[in-house]
Design a protein around this motif. Structure first.
Motif, short mmCIF file in Angstrom:
data_model
loop_
_atom_site.label_atom_id
_atom_site.label_comp_id
_atom_site.label_asym_id
_atom_site.label_seq_id
_atom_site.Cartn_x
_atom_site.Cartn_y
_atom_site.Cartn_z
N GLU A 258 170.11 60.66 62.16
CA GLU A 258 169.50 61.35 60.92
C GLU A 258 168.80 62.57 61.47
O GLU A 258 168.94 63.74 60.49
CB GLU A 258 168.86 60.51 60.04
N SER A 259 168.04 62.55 62.26
CA SER A 259 167.20 63.59 62.91
C SER A 259 167.37 63.51 64.41
O SER A 259 167.40 62.62 64.95
CB SER A 259 165.49 63.44 62.56
N PRO A 260 167.69 64.81 65.08
CA PRO A 260 167.76 64.77 66.66
C PRO A 260 166.33 64.08 67.57
O PRO A 260 165.43 64.40 66.70
CB PRO A 260 168.34 66.31 66.72
N ILE A 261 166.65 63.82 68.49
CA ILE A 261 165.55 63.37 69.61
C ILE A 261 166.00 63.75 70.82
O ILE A 261 167.14 63.91 71.00
CB ILE A 261 165.43 61.96 69.37
N GLY A 262 165.15 64.39 71.61
CA GLY A 262 165.37 65.18 72.88
C GLY A 262 164.52 64.04 73.82
O GLY A 262 163.69 63.48 73.60
N TRP A 263 165.06 64.21 75.15
CA TRP A 263 164.41 63.54 76.37
C TRP A 263 164.45 64.56 77.55
O TRP A 263 165.39 65.29 77.60
CB TRP A 263 165.13 62.28 76.62
N LEU A 264 163.42 64.55 78.24
CA LEU A 264 163.46 65.49 79.59
C LEU A 264 163.02 64.33 80.87
O LEU A 264 161.96 63.91 80.61
CB LEU A 264 162.49 66.52 79.10
N ALA A 265 163.94 64.38 81.60
CA ALA A 265 163.52 63.70 82.76
C ALA A 265 162.96 64.65 83.62
O ALA A 265 163.34 65.73 83.65
CB ALA A 265 164.80 62.91 83.43
N THR A 266 161.62 64.51 84.07
CA THR A 266 161.01 65.66 84.93
C THR A 266 159.95 64.77 85.93
O THR A 266 159.69 63.75 85.86
CB THR A 266 160.39 66.36 83.68
N PHE A 267 159.45 65.86 86.67
CA PHE A 267 158.30 65.53 87.38
C PHE A 267 157.10 65.82 86.53
O PHE A 267 156.80 66.87 86.13
CB PHE A 267 158.23 66.37 88.80
N ARG A 268 155.99 65.04 86.57
CA ARG A 268 154.64 64.93 86.00
C ARG A 268 153.83 66.09 86.75
O ARG A 268 153.11 65.61 87.47
CB ARG A 268 154.23 63.84 85.69
N THR A 269 154.05 67.22 86.83
CA THR A 269 153.43 68.24 87.57
C THR A 269 152.00 68.47 86.83
O THR A 269 151.96 68.33 85.63
CB THR A 269 154.02 69.35 87.66
N PRO A 270 151.03 68.85 87.63
CA PRO A 270 149.57 68.97 86.88
C PRO A 270 149.65 69.95 85.81
O PRO A 270 148.82 69.98 85.10
CB PRO A 270 148.75 69.41 87.95
N VAL A 271 150.55 71.17 86.05
CA VAL A 271 150.50 72.19 85.08
C VAL A 271 151.17 71.89 83.85
O VAL A 271 150.87 71.94 82.66
CB VAL A 271 151.44 73.37 85.75
N LYS A 272 152.60 70.99 84.02
CA LYS A 272 153.04 70.41 82.81
C LYS A 272 152.09 69.69 81.85
O LYS A 272 151.93 69.54 80.87
CB LYS A 272 154.35 69.93 83.24
N GLU A 273 151.49 68.57 82.82
CA GLU A 273 150.55 67.75 82.17
C GLU A 273 149.24 68.43 81.35
O GLU A 273 149.04 68.16 80.38
CB GLU A 273 150.14 66.74 83.18
N PRO B 245 162.71 69.39 59.46
CA PRO B 245 163.03 67.96 58.83
C PRO B 245 162.27 68.21 57.57
O PRO B 245 161.09 68.79 57.18
CB PRO B 245 162.06 67.13 59.98
N ASP B 246 162.56 67.19 56.53
CA ASP B 246 162.01 67.19 55.43
C ASP B 246 160.95 66.35 55.19
O ASP B 246 160.23 65.86 56.33
CB ASP B 246 162.99 66.61 54.37
N ARG B 247 159.94 66.34 54.33
CA ARG B 247 158.60 65.68 54.46
C ARG B 247 158.59 64.20 54.77
O ARG B 247 157.85 63.80 55.74
CB ARG B 247 158.01 65.77 53.10
N GLU B 248 159.62 63.52 54.39
CA GLU B 248 159.65 62.13 54.85
C GLU B 248 160.02 61.91 56.32
O GLU B 248 159.37 61.05 57.22
CB GLU B 248 160.87 61.44 54.16
N GLN B 249 161.03 62.88 56.97
CA GLN B 249 161.10 62.88 58.36
C GLN B 249 160.08 63.08 59.08
O GLN B 249 159.65 62.62 60.16
CB GLN B 249 162.38 63.75 58.63
N ARG B 250 159.23 64.16 58.64
CA ARG B 250 158.12 64.62 59.27
C ARG B 250 157.09 63.35 59.27
O ARG B 250 156.13 63.25 60.46
CB ARG B 250 157.21 65.99 58.54
N GLN B 251 156.93 62.86 58.18
CA GLN B 251 155.87 61.68 58.30
C GLN B 251 156.62 60.57 59.13
O GLN B 251 155.48 60.11 59.85
CB GLN B 251 155.64 61.17 56.75
#
Length: 175
Positions: free
Chosen positions: A49-64, A163-169
């Motif tokens: 109904e609404s997209p979702i994304g995922w990022l496989a990554t290294f948890r670098t200090p900058v990104k964190e 997203p509509d209001r319901e999706q945002r909630q």
């Protein structure tokens, strides 16, 4: 001018752009408000109904540090034939073993088609490795501009979904 559309109206074109381009420029903002970009491959579940994304990554200090100060991020896709997509999302780290396995599998099979890679060379310990970190990406704005739209649509060629209001909630309970 940008035309606002429903997600189903945008989904196939978004999938086409992501599958063609694959690599995104991810932008985060540091605590002082300065942007930082990096090039990477995120996977996206678009058949929802609404997209979702995922990022496989290294948890670098900058990104964190950036995401702790401001979880808003942008993923920009572009190729020289003027196929573009911009996905603005809220990013959050997940340590859930089921989600980590799910993301590993999405990268293995590609989501959408042709987007992904074998993660094992980067994380030989597999999805349970402490080095394998996952960001969940919840889009709140997606804009797509296809070359064919640009040629035929003039100033109304760009299409936008939020997203509509319901999706945002559902995305952000308590707001």
């Amino acid at each position: 001018m940008t035309t606002t559309v429903s997600y189903p109206e945008l989904r196939d074109d978004l999938a086409a752009v992501l599958s063609k381009v694959r690599y995104a420029t991810m932008t985060t903002v540091d605590p002082k408000g300065r942007p930082r970009t990096r090039v990477l491959i995120a996977v996206w579940e678009l058949d929802r109904e609404s997209p979702i994304g995922w990022l496989a990554t290294f948890r670098t200090p900058v990104k964190e540090r950036h995401l702790a100060a401001n979880p808003h991020t942008t993923f920009s896709y572009w190729d020289q034939s003027q196929e573009t997509a911009a996905i603005d999302a809220i990013a959050s780290w997940t340590d859930d073993p089921g989600e980590r396995q799910h993301v590993w599998d999405l990268y293995e099979k590609g989501s959408p088609r042709a987007v992904g890679y074998p993660p094992a060379p980067y994380w030989p310990g597999g999805p349970d490795s402490s080095a394998f970190q996952v960001l969940k990406l919840e889009p709140y704005r997606i804009q797509v501009l296809r070359r064919t739209d640009l040629l035929t649509g003039g100033p109304d060629a760009s299409r936008l979904w939020t997203p509509d209001r319901e999706q945002r909630q559902r995305m952000s309970p308590g707001e």
